[in-house]
Every structure is written in C-alpha cells, then in structure tokens.
Write a protein that holds these residues in place. Sequence first.
Motif, PDB file in Angstrom:
ATOM      1  N   ILE A   1       1.599  -7.101 -18.382  1.00  0.00           N
ATOM      2  CA  ILE A   1       1.306  -6.015 -17.458  1.00  0.00           C
ATOM      3  C   ILE A   1      -0.212  -5.866 -17.360  1.00  0.00           C
ATOM      4  CG2 ILE A   1       1.575  -3.555 -16.990  1.00  0.00           C
ATOM      5  CD1 ILE A   1       4.183  -3.609 -18.493  1.00  0.00           C
TER       6      ILE A   1
ATOM      7  N   GLY B   1       1.233   6.876 -10.819  1.00  0.00           N
ATOM      8  CA  GLY B   1       1.609   5.921  -9.790  1.00  0.00           C
ATOM      9  C   GLY B   1       2.159   4.651 -10.410  1.00  0.00           C
ATOM     10  N   GLY B   2       1.779   3.491  -9.836  1.00  0.00           N
ATOM     11  CA  GLY B   2       2.226   2.222 -10.357  1.00  0.00           C
ATOM     12  C   GLY B   2       3.588   1.816  -9.828  1.00  0.00           C
ATOM     13  N   GLU B   3       3.896   0.541 -10.038  1.00  0.00           N
ATOM     14  CA  GLU B   3       5.176   0.019  -9.580  1.00  0.00           C
ATOM     15  C   GLU B   3       6.314   0.524 -10.474  1.00  0.00           C
ATOM     16  OE1 GLU B   3       5.287  -4.177  -9.070  1.00  0.00           O
ATOM     17  OE2 GLU B   3       3.338  -4.264  -8.041  1.00  0.00           O
ATOM     18  N   ASP B   4       7.485   0.659  -9.890  1.00  0.00           N
ATOM     19  CA  ASP B   4       8.635   1.184 -10.630  1.00  0.00           C
ATOM     20  C   ASP B   4       9.011   0.297 -11.808  1.00  0.00           C
ATOM     21  OD1 ASP B   4       8.782   3.314  -8.922  1.00  0.00           O
ATOM     22  OD2 ASP B   4      10.308   2.412  -7.621  1.00  0.00           O
ATOM     23  N   MET B   5       8.938  -1.040 -11.622  1.00  0.00           N
ATOM     24  CA  MET B   5       9.313  -1.945 -12.686  1.00  0.00           C
ATOM     25  C   MET B   5       8.379  -1.789 -13.884  1.00  0.00           C
ATOM     26  SD  MET B   5       9.605  -6.113 -12.636  1.00  0.00           S
ATOM     27  CE  MET B   5       7.855  -6.283 -12.294  1.00  0.00           C
ATOM     28  N   TYR B   6       7.064  -1.750 -13.613  1.00  0.00           N
ATOM     29  CA  TYR B   6       6.098  -1.586 -14.697  1.00  0.00           C
ATOM     30  C   TYR B   6       6.266  -0.226 -15.376  1.00  0.00           C
ATOM     31  CZ  TYR B   6       3.631  -5.752 -13.002  1.00  0.00           C
ATOM     32  OH  TYR B   6       3.291  -7.036 -12.651  1.00  0.00           O
ATOM     33  N   ARG B   7       6.523   0.798 -14.573  1.00  0.00           N
ATOM     34  CA  ARG B   7       6.697   2.136 -15.141  1.00  0.00           C
ATOM     35  C   ARG B   7       7.907   2.165 -16.074  1.00  0.00           C
ATOM     36  NH1 ARG B   7       7.523   4.648 -10.851  1.00  0.00           N
ATOM     37  NH2 ARG B   7       5.356   5.140 -10.376  1.00  0.00           N
ATOM     38  N   GLN B   8       8.988   1.530 -15.670  1.00  0.00           N
ATOM     39  CA  GLN B   8      10.185   1.522 -16.511  1.00  0.00           C
ATOM     40  C   GLN B   8       9.941   0.770 -17.822  1.00  0.00           C
ATOM     41  OE1 GLN B   8      13.593  -0.376 -14.726  1.00  0.00           O
ATOM     42  NE2 GLN B   8      15.021   0.497 -16.203  1.00  0.00           N
TER      43      GLN B   8
ATOM     44  N   ALA C   1      -2.534   2.876 -13.663  1.00  0.00           N
ATOM     45  CA  ALA C   1      -1.822   3.465 -12.534  1.00  0.00           C
ATOM     46  C   ALA C   1      -0.580   4.218 -12.985  1.00  0.00           C
ATOM     47  CB  ALA C   1      -1.451   2.370 -11.538  1.00  0.00           C
ATOM     48  N   VAL C   2       0.161   3.635 -13.928  1.00  0.00           N
ATOM     49  CA  VAL C   2       1.372   4.293 -14.423  1.00  0.00           C
ATOM     50  C   VAL C   2       1.043   5.605 -15.109  1.00  0.00           C
ATOM     51  CG1 VAL C   2       3.241   4.111 -16.102  1.00  0.00           C
ATOM     52  CG2 VAL C   2       2.730   2.181 -14.609  1.00  0.00           C
TER      53      VAL C   2
ATOM     54  N   GLU D   1      -2.470  -1.783 -13.846  1.00  0.00           N
ATOM     55  CA  GLU D   1      -1.141  -1.207 -13.661  1.00  0.00           C
ATOM     56  C   GLU D   1      -0.838  -0.152 -14.727  1.00  0.00           C
ATOM     57  OE1 GLU D   1       1.071  -1.415 -11.342  1.00  0.00           O
ATOM     58  OE2 GLU D   1      -0.042  -2.830 -10.099  1.00  0.00           O
TER      59      GLU D   1
END
Length: 672
Positions: A372, A384-391, A379-380, A376
């Motif tokens: 990651i 923010g950030g992408e959902d996959m990275y956040r999960q 961002a998380v 990112e």
Amino acid sequence: MRTIGMLVAGLAAMLVISFISLTQGLADISLATVIQAITAPQDLPDHHLIRSVRLPRTVMGLLSGAALAVAGVLMQTVTRNPLASGTTLGVNAGAYLAVVSGMIFWPVMQGRYSLLFAVIGGALAALAVHGLAGGSKGTPLRIALSGMIVTLVLSSITSALVLLNEQTTQGIFLWGSGSLVQNDWKGVVFAWPWIVAGLVAALFFARQLDMLMLSEETARSLGQRVGLARAAAMAAAVLLACVTVSVVGPIGFIGLMAPHLVRLTGVTKHAGLVPLAAVWGAAILTGSDTLARLFVNSYGELPAGAITAMIGGPWLIWLALRVSRRVEGGMTTSMAAGGRLRFGSYRLWVILFSFLLLAVWTLSLMIGTLPIPFTEILAVFSGGGEDMYRQILMEFRLPRLLTAGMSGVALAVSGSLLQSAVRNPLGDPQIVGVTSGAGAGALFLMILLPQLSISWVPAGAMIGGLAAAALVYAASWRRGLNPTILTLVGIAVAAAGSALINLMIIHAKLAVAPALMWMAGSTYGRGWAEVLQITPALILLLPLAWWFGRRVDLLAFGDESAAGVGLNVRNTRLYTAVIAVLLASIAASNVGAVGFIGLLAPHAARLLTGTNHRQNMVLAALIGGVLLAGADLLGRIVIVPKELPAGIVTALLGAPYLLFLMWRSSRMPRRT
C-alpha cells in the motif's frame, strides 16, 4: 544399612511400577496376562502387544530414567551446583535442536548417526551455559539463569525449524515433549549399550568423583587431575543425557529429583549415590509414564516429559528454597550488566526512538501481500482513499499493528519493573513464570471451557499470570522476597506452566503449527477486540508504573539501605511485581508467550539512560513497541507466503545480545 535399604526400596518400587506400566494402555490387560506373556508367551494378540510394544516402552523408561539420573549426579558433581542437570544446563535443548536439524537437513546421516547429532548439540549447549555462567566460578543462580536463557534461544530456533518444515517434522511435537512410545525394540537395542557403559564408567570412577566434591587445592594435593576428571565426568553425563534425547526426546527434572531424593537419606559417596540414583530415576520416569497412561482413554496419549515437569516443578521450588540458604546475597552485583553509553541525552534518545517507532509502524502498514503506497495510507487516515485499501488497513493491518505495538510496550514495562523488583537484570515475565502462567490460563479457557466466549480469554490469562506470580511470591515471602529465591522459584514455575501448556495442546489435539505459534507468540489474525482489551490496561497501569519510579530507584541500593531511608521494601517489591504481572498477563492473552522483549527493552534503555527508573520506563516502552511491531513485520516478509511468529523473531534477534550480556557480566569483577 541406609544405602541397602534405599536400594531394596528402589528396586521394589521399580519392579512394582514396571508391572503396573505393562497393564496400562488402550487395551485392558490384566496383571496375570502380563506375567504369562513374559514367562510363558503364546501366539495371542495380548501377548504380542505386551512383548512388542509395552515391554519395550517400559524397558526404555527404565533405561532413560537411570541415564538421566546418573547424568544429573555427574553434572552436579562437576559443577558443584545442586541445580545442575540436563535440563538446567541446556543439554536437552541443544540435543533436541541438533536432532531436529539433522532430521530436516541431513535425514540420511541423522538416521544413521542420531546419537552423534544429539551429543554435538548437547555438548555445545553445555559449554555455552558453562561459559556464560562464569566457568567454574558460576553460582547456582547464574548457571540456572544461563541455562534457561540458552534453552529459550535453542527452543525458539527449534520451533522455527519445525514451523518451516511441517511435512518433514510431522509428529515431532509429542516426541519433543518427551515420549516413551516405542513400537518395537529398536530404540532399546540402540540405547542400552551406551547407557550401561555410562553407568559402569560412573561407578568405576566413583572415588575420583568423590574427590571432585572437595576443594580444588585439596583434590590436587591428593593426586587428582582435576581438569581431566571433570572433563571425563561431564563427557559421560552429556553422553547419557543425549542418548535418551535421541530416542525419547527431551525429558526434564529426572536429573534433579532422583539424585536429591537419594541425598536426602544421607548417601553422598558416589559408590552408593550412582546406583541408587539410577534405580530411583528409573522408577520415577517409568512411574510418570504409567501415570500418563492412566488417563489415556479420557485424554489421549500424554508425554512422560510433561508429567515429569509437572512433578519436578514443585520439587525444584523446594530445592531452590533449600539451595538459597547458601547463595543468598551478592546476586545483584554478580548479575549486573554494568555501564551506559557515554553519548546522547535522555531527550535525544526519546526523540530518536519515537521517530523509529513511527517509521516501523508506517512500514508495517505499507508492507504485505498487497503493498500500500504511503500516500494511500495518508488518504485513508484523512477520511478518503480507496475502499480496498481502507478495508485492508482498518480491518486487518492496523488492529494487528496496534496489538503488537501495545503488547510490546506492556512487556517492556513489565520487564523493567520485574528487573527492579527482583534486583536482577535478567528478570523477565517469561523467566519468573508469569508468561507461561498466563498462557496456561488462556489455553485452559479456550480448550477446557469452550462454551465461554473468546472475550473471557484475557481474564483467563490474567488469572493464570497472577496465580503463577502468587505461587512465586508465596514461596519467597518468608525470606523477605529475596531476589535469589524469587528468580529460582520463578524458573520452576515457568517450567511447570510450560508443561501444563504442552499437556493441554496435546489433549486438544491441536495441529503442530498453531500450537507452536501460540507457544512462541504470534499476532496473526489479531483484531480490534484485542486492541480494546489491552488499551484500558495500559491507560490504568502505565501511570501507576511511573508513579512508583522513586521507590523503584531506592530498591537498587539494596534492602538495608532502602529500608534505612524509610521504604517498606517488601510491600514496594510486591506492588511493583503486581503491576508487572498484570501488564505481562494482558499482553500474553493477546499475543501469546512472547519472550525476550521484557529482557531486551529494559537493558537497552538502561544502557542508554542509566539507572533512573522513570526514564528507563519511557524509553523501554518505546523500544518494546519497536521490537514487537518490527518482529511481526519481519515474520510476515522473510519467508513469504509463510509467517514466522513474532516471538520466534524476537528470540532470534535478542539471542546475540543476551549471550553477549551474559558473557560480559561473567567477566566483570565481583564486589562483596
């Protein structure tokens, strides 16, 4: 007459236990059938079972018990240390590691020369313990601590090899706990010539062994070649211990129990001590194996080594109390690490390790099966950030990282408090029995009370850790919580706790990998539940540990000096230890039996800042958070796709420093 009485009683006990042993097992066989199978064998299933399976097992128990007992006699004589045995000198662990290594890397050679592998490993381990303890000047406490540290290091390496080679080492867990299971006569045929030769040699040199018990000057004046005699006796002891390890695995405490049982009757001359120890050692080990098989229908096959550890733990506690009368005092200086670095201020080191902690934690979030980017991660955490990275970050990596980091902090502060409480720089939650007690309590709830929810596991760990600490402190209370007694009793409690963990793992029929990962300490699969469990404990207990800072500093001046300035030494040591036990227990409930953090972090902090407890505690907490999080990160990436438990990584990383520490302290001049 006393010697003859002990010999007759030992032979009678050995005979009775042997016949009882032959009746125990899954198949219900009567004593009459056993006698008939031995005296007038027939072509019957029960007779074949007795003669080809149970009789070899019983004979192997007799041989192994005799060998381990005589090895203990020889080691105690050579070192003039009543706590010496194959267990405390690391011989069993060294031989076990060598046999496992041969099984993995040189299977053909190991099959042919298993004894050679075991002897080399056991001898090197004994030499390491002897050297680290200060050679011939080593005290019983130093030897016991050196042996335990070497054993922990070697056991961690063995666990790593087993985890990385599961297919090659299948079925090794039971044998590694010390099992007398024999499917034929091959083990007996291999072992008996070596064991008999060792016993005969010990008897033949009984007079020379008696002279070794005298002072070195007196022995030399009587014509004894002391160096040669010690080397020969220790070689025989290592051979006897390693023969048993190569066949039945590492079995502990027989070398302590049998010799001291005989000495209690007043027999001290080796002409009587050696044969009596052999007879009683054979009876004790065979009896332990028989006791294990009494419950085979209810609990499955239990290893004899775990039973001897459960019996030997209380024995070692009693022996530690007995020995401590002759070794009290002087421990603090003899075990001192000494010195501090000449550069860098406390504030500078706190800033540096804070940045290092942030860097290691950031790398732990970035690195994994799916890397990651740092942007990112920012961002998380910014929402923010992408959902996959956040999960991945919020559900897996972050809670695992926080669990590892906060557990490292708890273990480091616990070790700092314990080292001050027992006035021993080698004090550690694992060495004084807290970690194994907490692990046993957690496993007890998970395995024996599965109807309880997982949220009860921390409570079980805390109860187990407190029970282990209570036992240690209860045994030491009448001596004013003397540091020597605390440490020796703690070693015994740790051994008994580890044996209890082995028994529960085998009873539950857990797979080797999960069992070893739990025993070594792992952060795999940890989530927010663990974070929520450990956070309140740190919020409550860390300020208390800080508040005790000045009182803990006074303990370093010795009991009399501290009492002279108005400190209640016993209560301070008790309260400090309770905080340390609670911290270690809650950490063990979350990450398992992680060792060495409580040793390494306080030592490093003391080396950098000196002896101020509050400064040491803050810096040790930072170092502990770095160490365990870093060990978890290394364990995830060094052998992808497999993982090494964080506890094994910390042991492998900490071993060189601890060995250096022991070597350095053994060379320091002693103060009186």
